[in-house]
Design a protein around this motif. Structure first.
Motif, PDB file in Angstrom:
ATOM      1  N   PRO A 106       0.835  -1.205   0.000  1.00 52.41           N
ATOM      2  CA  PRO A 106       0.000   0.000   0.000  1.00 52.41           C
ATOM      3  C   PRO A 106       0.869   1.254   0.000  1.00 52.41           C
ATOM      4  N   GLU A 107       0.376   2.318  -0.579  1.00 52.90           N
ATOM      5  CA  GLU A 107       1.132   3.567  -0.586  1.00 52.90           C
ATOM      6  C   GLU A 107       1.362   4.038   0.845  1.00 52.90           C
ATOM      7  N   VAL A 108       2.579   4.513   1.103  1.00 55.80           N
ATOM      8  CA  VAL A 108       2.934   4.959   2.448  1.00 55.80           C
ATOM      9  C   VAL A 108       2.347   6.344   2.670  1.00 55.80           C
ATOM     10  N   THR A 109       1.254   6.397   3.387  1.00 56.23           N
ATOM     11  CA  THR A 109       0.562   7.649   3.680  1.00 56.23           C
ATOM     12  C   THR A 109       0.158   7.634   5.153  1.00 56.23           C
ATOM     13  N   PRO A 110      -0.254   8.768   5.700  1.00 54.22           N
ATOM     14  CA  PRO A 110      -0.745   8.769   7.088  1.00 54.22           C
ATOM     15  C   PRO A 110      -1.932   7.844   7.319  1.00 54.22           C
ATOM     16  N   ALA A 111      -2.703   7.571   6.263  1.00 51.28           N
ATOM     17  CA  ALA A 111      -3.876   6.706   6.419  1.00 51.28           C
ATOM     18  C   ALA A 111      -3.491   5.234   6.518  1.00 51.28           C
ATOM     19  N   THR A 112      -2.389   4.844   5.876  1.00 51.15           N
ATOM     20  CA  THR A 112      -2.014   3.424   5.830  1.00 51.15           C
ATOM     21  C   THR A 112      -0.884   3.074   6.783  1.00 51.15           C
ATOM     22  N   THR A 113      -0.138   4.070   7.242  1.00 46.77           N
ATOM     23  CA  THR A 113       1.148   3.786   7.875  1.00 46.77           C
ATOM     24  C   THR A 113       1.280   4.459   9.231  1.00 46.77           C
ATOM     25  N   LEU A 114       1.711   3.676  10.212  1.00 46.35           N
ATOM     26  CA  LEU A 114       2.108   4.163  11.527  1.00 46.35           C
ATOM     27  C   LEU A 114       3.628   4.238  11.532  1.00 46.35           C
ATOM     28  N   PRO A 120      13.646  12.406  18.310  1.00 48.80           N
ATOM     29  CA  PRO A 120      12.689  13.523  18.323  1.00 48.80           C
ATOM     30  C   PRO A 120      12.591  14.285  17.015  1.00 48.80           C
ATOM     31  N   ALA A 121      13.713  14.648  16.405  1.00 45.89           N
ATOM     32  CA  ALA A 121      13.664  15.455  15.186  1.00 45.89           C
ATOM     33  C   ALA A 121      13.012  14.693  14.046  1.00 45.89           C
ATOM     34  N   VAL A 122      13.326  13.403  13.934  1.00 50.53           N
ATOM     35  CA  VAL A 122      12.740  12.589  12.866  1.00 50.53           C
ATOM     36  C   VAL A 122      11.253  12.384  13.126  1.00 50.53           C
ATOM     37  N   ALA A 123      10.918  12.073  14.368  1.00 51.24           N
ATOM     38  CA  ALA A 123       9.508  11.878  14.707  1.00 51.24           C
ATOM     39  C   ALA A 123       8.691  13.131  14.419  1.00 51.24           C
ATOM     40  N   ALA A 124       9.266  14.299  14.727  1.00 50.39           N
ATOM     41  CA  ALA A 124       8.547  15.560  14.501  1.00 50.39           C
ATOM     42  C   ALA A 124       8.294  15.789  13.019  1.00 50.39           C
ATOM     43  N   GLU A 125       9.241  15.388  12.174  1.00 49.27           N
ATOM     44  CA  GLU A 125       9.063  15.598  10.739  1.00 49.27           C
ATOM     45  C   GLU A 125       7.908  14.743  10.201  1.00 49.27           C
ATOM     46  N   TYR A 126       7.829  13.482  10.649  1.00 49.56           N
ATOM     47  CA  TYR A 126       6.722  12.631  10.208  1.00 49.56           C
ATOM     48  C   TYR A 126       5.397  13.130  10.767  1.00 49.56           C
ATOM     49  N   ALA A 127       5.407  13.567  12.019  1.00 52.47           N
ATOM     50  CA  ALA A 127       4.169  14.077  12.623  1.00 52.47           C
ATOM     51  C   ALA A 127       3.662  15.306  11.885  1.00 52.47           C
ATOM     52  N   ALA A 128       4.592  16.152  11.448  1.00 49.50           N
ATOM     53  CA  ALA A 128       4.196  17.359  10.724  1.00 49.50           C
ATOM     54  C   ALA A 128       3.531  17.019   9.397  1.00 49.50           C
ATOM     55  N   ARG A 129       3.802  15.840   8.884  1.00 49.60           N
ATOM     56  CA  ARG A 129       3.178  15.411   7.626  1.00 49.60           C
ATOM     57  C   ARG A 129       1.868  14.665   7.878  1.00 49.60           C
ATOM     58  N   GLY A 130       1.463  14.557   9.133  1.00 45.03           N
ATOM     59  CA  GLY A 130       0.194  13.936   9.451  1.00 45.03           C
ATOM     60  C   GLY A 130       0.265  12.486   9.876  1.00 45.03           C
ATOM     61  N   PHE A 131       1.482  11.913   9.953  1.00 42.81           N
ATOM     62  CA  PHE A 131       1.621  10.520  10.375  1.00 42.81           C
ATOM     63  C   PHE A 131       1.420  10.398  11.878  1.00 42.81           C
ATOM     64  N   THR A 132       0.833   9.304  12.291  1.00 39.14           N
ATOM     65  CA  THR A 132       0.798   8.950  13.705  1.00 39.14           C
ATOM     66  C   THR A 132       2.139   8.320  14.067  1.00 39.14           C
ATOM     67  N   VAL A 133       2.772   8.861  15.095  1.00 35.89           N
ATOM     68  CA  VAL A 133       4.100   8.386  15.484  1.00 35.89           C
ATOM     69  C   VAL A 133       4.022   7.805  16.882  1.00 35.89           C
TER      70      VAL A 133
END
Length: 514
Positions: A106-114, A120-133
């Motif tokens: 499946p495409e890696v998107t906030p809807a499909t991917t945790l 912290p810096a990496v987690a913040a970047e994914y969170a800013a894109r809407g991913f659940t971290v």
């Protein structure tokens, strides 16, 4: 998707896998929104290896993670992600690489991917894109030991690393001798964390210089090279070996290149893959001969090194490391085999007091050295130095060279472009002043650490004998184009002109029979 995640993205360099990581991934995929999800292990900096920052190459890390996945019965896949300079869209590079590498997922998107991450810096970047971290090591108190700490424990000789690492990591490390390789890599006295000699070197210009000079260098060392097993120490991008491989006399030889600089070796491997070498028996190895043998004892017929030993002197411990280097070459040389070395060299009378007179009208003056060059990029440094007169470059050199090289270099300004100093110190400046593209890197290096006589004493001291053709020479092109137009030497006592000394040395050192 009814709110359920089908993928768990687990980014990291993954040089080790810990027991806790596997336990935490089981928890994440056992229930909740990621129940039954597939874990995608994104291995970052996968095209880096054998450096302190990335001790295991990407293919080893991929194999390690695959071994853990299989043994743990933890559904997962592995995706290597190339290294790139730091930038705020790195997470997009990771997710796009996963998508292009594994298009059936499946495409890696906030809807499909945790996303599972405790940086912290990496987690913040994914969170800013809407991913659940969700966190990994930071979900317990005290914080769980992470994989990089396992590597550091191993490097420090702390045996407790094996209790933190996943059992498959321990088995993998033992199988591929990572247990010995990591401590040796971290103890390397010369190479930086990224596997290079210095962070200020521009390898684009170095590669071009090496390639352009390869044929001229072969004219110098070629008559002394011997067929058989030939080792080019400090092979750079393989320019010399490419020419040697095309020589009929070496058609049946085994040609080896070794270097510590990762960018140059990458280019050499690319050339090999492109079919640049007429002799297919060519191999490249990233290693530092000071850290240990690179070839078996008495196995090499001919070693060659070009413009390398002054770097050993400069980035190591001076003459003692050059002696160690020579001993290592002797050890791997067959009786009757040779080591051909060509490099810059200091004058025979290094301590002679001279007055160096420099032009003041060929550029801008400089009343005091610039102290901000370390904060400029390479192009900015080059622009500053290129605009200075020869005398002004001396002002800057007097600031940069001692602090960067560690040399006991001193010069007394006499005014009107005149300086009183040792002959060797004068030649250090004259042989460095035109390397403006890599000024700070070049100011790390001492060109005049040894004289021709010093070389002879060093080589015979470790057990070599010198063959005919060995000795110091003067590059008259340098005299005509670099020295004489802007400088003059005179004896500090008599005032008599001093002739330009030798600038290079060629040594053909043979291991005696027996």
């Amino acid at each position: 998707m009814s709110g359920r995640h089908t993928l768990v993205l687990f980014p990291g360099r993954h040089h080790a896998v810990t027991r806790f990581q596997v336990q935490r991934l089981r928890e994440i995929t056992a229930g909740g929104p990621a129940a039954g999800a597939l874990v995608v292990w994104a291995i970052t900096s996968a095209n880096h290896g054998s450096t302190r920052r990335n001790p295991l190459p990407g293919h080893r890390r991929e194999a390690l993670v695959t071994q853990v996945i299989t043994a743990s019965d933890l559904p997962g896949v592995v995706v290597p992600v190339p290294d790139v300079p730091s930038h705020p869209r790195f997470s997009e590079l990771v997710t796009t690489t996963v998508g292009t590498s594994l298009p059936h997922l499946p495409e890696v998107t906030p809807a499909t991917t945790l996303v599972a991450c405790s940086t912290p810096a990496v987690a913040a970047e994914y969170a800013a894109r809407g991913f659940t971290v969700v966190g990994v090591e930071d979900t317990v108190e005290p914080r769980a030991t992470g994989p990089w700490q396992v590597v550091e424990m191993l490097a420090a000789g702390d045996p407790s690393w094996s209790g933190v690492a996943h059992p498959e990591t321990v088995r993998f490390y033992e199988r591929y001798d990572v247990v010995s390789a990591v401590p040796a890599l971290f103890a390397d006295p010369v190479v930086s964390d990224d596997g290079d000699l210095t962070e200020t070197r521009d390898y684009r210009t170095y590669k071009a210089a090496f390639e352009n000079a390869a044929r001229r260098k072969l004219e110098i060392v070629g008559p002394h090279l011997r067929p058989g097993r030939l080792l080019d120490i400090g092979c750079a991008s393989g320019g010399l070996l490419e020419l040697v491989a095309g020589e009929p006399a070496f058609a049946e030889s085994d040609l080896f290149g070794v270097d510590v600089a990762r960018p140059l070796l990458a280019e050499a491997e690319h050339k090999k893959a492109s079919g640049a070498f007429a002799n297919p028996n060519v191999w490249f190895l990233r290693a530092n001969i000071l850290s240990g043998p690179v070839m078996p004892e008495r196995s090499v017929d001919c070693s060659v090194s070009l413009a390398l030993t002054h770097e050993v002197f400069s980035y190591g411990a001076g003459r003692p490391d050059v002696e160690l280097f020579a001993q290592r070459v002797l050890d791997h040389t067959r009786p009757g085999g040779v080591w051909v070395n060509s490099d810059v060299v200091g004058p025979e009378d290094p301590d002679r007091a001279v007055v160096l007179t420099l032009r003041t009208d060929d550029g801008a003056p400089l009343a005091a050295p610039r102290t901000d060059l370390d904060g400029l990029d390479r192009e900015g440094v080059a622009a500053v130095v290129e605009g200075l007169s020869t005398d002004a470059r001396m002002v800057q050199f007097a600031h940069d060279f001692p602090r960067l090289s560690g040399a006991d270099w001193r010069a007394e300004p006499l005014g009107e472009g005149r300086w009183r100093l040792r002959l060797a110190d004068a030649m250090e400046f004259l042989t460095t002043k035109d390397y403006t593209d890599n000024w700070l890197s070049e100011c790390h290096e001492q060109f005049c650490g040894l004289s021709p006589t010093g070389w002879e004493e060093l080589l015979t001291g470790v057990g070599f004998t010198l063959r005919p053709g060995s000795g110091g020479t003067r590059n008259d092109w340098l005299v005509e184009h670099r020295f004489a137009p802007c400088a003059a030497l005179a004896d500090a006592v008599t005032g008599e002109p001093v002739d330009w000394p030798v600038t290079h040395v060629l040594t053909v050192a043979e291991r005696p029979l027996g």
